[in-house]
Design a protein around this motif. Sequence first.
Motif, PDB file in Angstrom:
ATOM      1  N   ALA A 173       5.085  10.242   2.732  1.00  0.00           N
ATOM      2  CA  ALA A 173       4.386   9.307   2.189  1.00  0.00           C
ATOM      3  C   ALA A 173       5.308   7.589   2.625  1.00  0.00           C
ATOM      4  O   ALA A 173       6.291   7.931   3.905  1.00  0.00           O
ATOM      5  N   VAL A 174       3.820   7.343   2.721  1.00  0.00           N
ATOM      6  CA  VAL A 174       4.074   5.784   3.591  1.00  0.00           C
ATOM      7  C   VAL A 174       4.017   4.742   2.404  1.00  0.00           C
ATOM      8  O   VAL A 174       2.972   5.052   1.714  1.00  0.00           O
TER       9      VAL A 174
ATOM     10  N   THR B 270      -2.767  12.301   5.691  1.00  0.00           N
ATOM     11  CA  THR B 270      -3.994  11.928   5.776  1.00  0.00           C
ATOM     12  C   THR B 270      -4.420  10.596   5.738  1.00  0.00           C
ATOM     13  O   THR B 270      -5.268  10.458   5.927  1.00  0.00           O
ATOM     14  N   GLU B 271      -3.066   9.633   5.561  1.00  0.00           N
ATOM     15  CA  GLU B 271      -3.640   8.702   5.625  1.00  0.00           C
ATOM     16  C   GLU B 271      -2.196   7.522   6.444  1.00  0.00           C
ATOM     17  O   GLU B 271      -1.977   6.392   6.518  1.00  0.00           O
ATOM     18  N   ASN B 272      -2.165   8.462   7.319  1.00  0.00           N
ATOM     19  CA  ASN B 272      -0.161   7.761   8.361  1.00  0.00           C
ATOM     20  C   ASN B 272      -1.499   6.422   9.216  1.00  0.00           C
ATOM     21  O   ASN B 272      -2.269   6.705  10.111  1.00  0.00           O
TER      22      ASN B 272
ATOM     23  N   ARG C 235       0.964  -1.455  -0.063  1.00  0.00           N
ATOM     24  CA  ARG C 235       0.104  -0.056  -0.172  1.00  0.00           C
ATOM     25  C   ARG C 235       1.150   1.448   0.317  1.00  0.00           C
ATOM     26  O   ARG C 235       2.076   1.732   0.572  1.00  0.00           O
ATOM     27  N   PHE C 236       0.736   2.456  -0.504  1.00  0.00           N
ATOM     28  CA  PHE C 236       1.130   3.802  -1.044  1.00  0.00           C
ATOM     29  C   PHE C 236       0.600   4.858  -0.489  1.00  0.00           C
ATOM     30  O   PHE C 236      -0.979   5.117  -1.149  1.00  0.00           O
ATOM     31  N   LEU C 237       1.029   5.802   0.925  1.00  0.00           N
ATOM     32  CA  LEU C 237      -0.266   5.855   0.911  1.00  0.00           C
ATOM     33  C   LEU C 237       0.269   7.977   1.407  1.00  0.00           C
ATOM     34  O   LEU C 237       1.396   7.569   1.341  1.00  0.00           O
TER      35      LEU C 237
END
Length: 572
Positions: free
Chosen positions: A49-50, A22-24, A16-18
């Motif tokens: 980015a995560v 906003t999506e941590n 997954r690329f987050l």
Amino acid sequence: MENNPAGKLRDKQPFRFLDFHTENPLNGLPDTVQVRYLCHYLKDLGAVAVMEEPSYFDRDFLAQHQEFYCRSATGYSNTCRRLHFFKKRGISRDRLLQALGGDEAVHAALQEDYLGFIVLRPIHSAPLGRTVLAWYEDRQHKSTPRIIKPSRENYVHIAGLRLMVFGLSWQQQDHATGTCATVGLWSVLQAKAYHPPGPTTPDINRGARHRMSYGERTFPFRGLDLYSVMDAIHAQPGMEPFLIESDIPRPSGTDPVGFTHTNFVHLVTALIRGGFPVLLCGQAAGRHHINCVIGFRSCAPDPTNRLQILNCQEEGIRYIYLHDDSIGPNARFQIRNVPCPDIPPVCEYERVELYLDPPEYSSARDAARHPKNDLWHYVFVPQFLIVAVPESLRTTPATLLWSGMDRMSLLAGSYFCLTEAIANISDPQFSFSCQFVRLTDYLGEVLEKTLMDTPEARAKLRTNLAEEMPIMSQYIGLVRIGFRHSDLLEYMPLVDILHDTTDSDQNHPVFATVCFQEIGYKLVCAGKKNASIIIDSLPRKHNVLHNGTILEQRITSLPVHILKEFGKVIRA
């Protein structure tokens, strides 16, 4: 006949690329001090980015799962999630594919932006497993850099893509397979000096229980006392523990009170400079707690101080960096000197207390003020130091400290007693520092920095040390004595005294003394020749700067025949 395997492999989920803001994924964890700290820390690093690996086998958690969690009726999974954090350009599936396809420019950009990783364990109460995050930007003046020698290069592989983050592993205690002492020692043994990967947390606990179990079961784990920690170090091949008790006198039958500033900073810095993290055992909020020192902020000499002739070079150190399992990794703490409890003779001293103090520009200061847990009131009082060292390193840090102070006194005495043989210099001042260092590192980076502007002298000195000296130990005890006068704002290196660390404290032999200045050579020769005369002519005590005040210190703790031993004297 249809194949009927004994078990069905679990389906893996895609990466997954987050978006970090906003999506941590950390925001979905229980709201704890550690989670808040990590979110602020990553924000300060500039995370944008995560990338999440949904299915990841973590070596340490597999050991924890085997020893404890696999037998729980809860049915814990043995797989973890691993989060990778990136700054600036971030990461996406397309960029990952480009790097995996051999695009070196994209690979280099991902490495430049890589901030580290966090392993998320399937334990609701303690999800934070092995964590290695990059150090935040060092904005201080170059003359006072952070000293983080225990940190090392940590490599990760994502579908074959190799990335690196420089730091030291941290994890949260789970109270089942490890408490603060276990995870603190686990972090220590991940350092570069110990040839990681080190033992898992269950390995540490079993090593601690190997000699004496106190009748307790190993798992769930109730924690380690000082002697159990040392037993766990003994259980590591080739390792031995040093235990150092605080130096402030205490009434009989009471707990240790704490360390004086001078003793604390010199002992810690001598070990950190050698690459050895230090376990701090003490009190926090009225309870026993253990932290792991992984670095410190170096200090510059005070140009306004012209009163003290003899000075401790590390006296001005005010910040150290801890892995605290109850807070997070790389946490900056301020060293404060606080009056001791009003109990004779303790009340005559000030002791070291540590306060969480993130940099002014860090958003972690906001996390520390969180109303749920106000960390501004978090105070840690060190009472013991424990360090794991190779068994061949036998010299104690305290012995090296006193050796440096004694020989600084002798060289200063040489100056004042034998001025007719030495050019007269106004307002002379001497300082010393000490550390354990690998011989290869001394010949390499230490001399590289010391003789940066004189490559020919550096080359000659290295050759002389290699060819003319007897075989020296892998680790040497380095005492550096500095010198300045009215025309100098900073201390210049005067001599380096290289101690053998493989002998007893009573012998404490010296391999060699490297003289960087001509005056240093004259002082060493005079000290060797006239040690008895010099010591007899000096007061039995001298003054050393301590916490901005004058501290009386004994002139020498070494017999004269040892004090005047400087080994082979070499001019740089």
